[in-house]
Write a protein that holds these residues in place. Sequence first.
Motif, PDB file in Angstrom:
ATOM      1  N   LYS A 354      54.260  41.682  38.468  1.00  0.00           N
ATOM      2  CA  LYS A 354      54.330  40.392  39.144  1.00  0.00           C
ATOM      3  C   LYS A 354      55.780  40.041  39.456  1.00  0.00           C
ATOM      4  O   LYS A 354      56.706  40.487  38.774  1.00  0.00           O
ATOM      5  N   LYS A 386      50.722  40.153  44.178  1.00  0.00           N
ATOM      6  CA  LYS A 386      51.996  40.491  43.535  1.00  0.00           C
ATOM      7  C   LYS A 386      52.727  39.238  43.079  1.00  0.00           C
ATOM      8  O   LYS A 386      53.504  39.266  42.120  1.00  0.00           O
ATOM      9  N   PRO A 388      51.352  35.720  42.148  1.00  0.00           N
ATOM     10  CA  PRO A 388      50.167  34.867  42.006  1.00  0.00           C
ATOM     11  C   PRO A 388      50.440  33.378  42.161  1.00  0.00           C
ATOM     12  O   PRO A 388      49.516  32.602  42.434  1.00  0.00           O
TER      13      PRO A 388
END
Length: 394
Positions: A354, A386, A388
């Motif tokens: 992330k 990627k 959120p």
Amino acid sequence: MKQTPRESDEALIVDIICHNPKLYHANIPSHGERSNDIVKLVTSTTESIEQEGSTTALEILQLTDSEGYSVRNERPMTSISGSWSLGGDPLFYMDTDIEIDDDNPIDEKDIPGVFRQYGWLIKELFTFHNFSDSLAALFEEGTRSTIPRLKRLFFNPWSLTPSRLDCMDQVIERAEHLDYFFLSLQGLKDKSRRDKADRLLRRHANKLQGLAMGGNTSNQWIPHIKALIPGRLSLPELTEFGLSDFDKPYLSRADVQWLAAIVAPLPTPCPPCLFPLHTPPTSSSAALPDVSDTWTPLTKFSLRNFQLWPEDWRTLIEAVDFTALERLNFEGANFSFEQLQVLVNRISYYTKPKIPLEELNLRNTALEDSANPETISRLLMTLKMKAPQLTIIM
């Protein structure tokens, strides 16, 4: 209270504070010339209470102009707040928003006493177009004998003459606790403003956490700025950077390469995933000065109303360090479907699952005229997987 207290009302203010030990936040209307008297009255009252062995929960004093809110801006003309510890040490905080409008300049009768008396206690100061020479001089005067507690400064220098710019320079140099310094340099088409930018960047570039620059005919002023700050090593503590030009010009390849150096990661040996896709680390990076102790990655990058050629877009996007970037703004640019694909590929290249990107502003870009709405939707969904927390503005 709904109106500025008269001198005859001071006993009432004291009585309210003394008989309400749980009072935490006091909001008192005040014309500028009465602000200093009211701050001194409240300060002396809280000190007297503590000296007598009693306590007060009062921590915030907020003063707003008696007229309340500016009709055009819908916000207080002047907001001053202070907090006091039980030891009687006034940890003063000040937040002044004096960009009311061009027809209501701040003059010498508005809050000079506060700047002179409490200038050294100001923790936060936001200045806009109407921050006057007189206020700058009073601010400097109020910080001569005591180290200023200034921690956050948003500085727009345009209304100051060179001599009063000297005053602000002196305050900044004295501010040992300054940990956030944002410099707003707009209207750089004007030579006198470029001269001020030159002076401020030469003296303070290595202290800046934020830098926003703008003005029409950017092809005239960007080369000047590039000479002052040739790369990110000139701005080691920078976390926010922005450029704008409402003429919507094309950036030259040399200017794009300069921007790419500004938004890139720390140019020292580090994990390969942090380097641009087509710019691997070179042997020369080992010779660069060590700024790892002060270097901070960008959290905000804005490039508004510029146009780039496709290959230049690729160079810029692939240079961006996304390890800490929270906001990315391409509003008004010729950012199109092709650039969105490059952006998605760039972010997907990161090995971390992330990234912290929270906002992507694509309003008024070429993407709005794209003939591939379904593909765009899929690409945006890939971005959100990627990142959120991402909000996309279009």
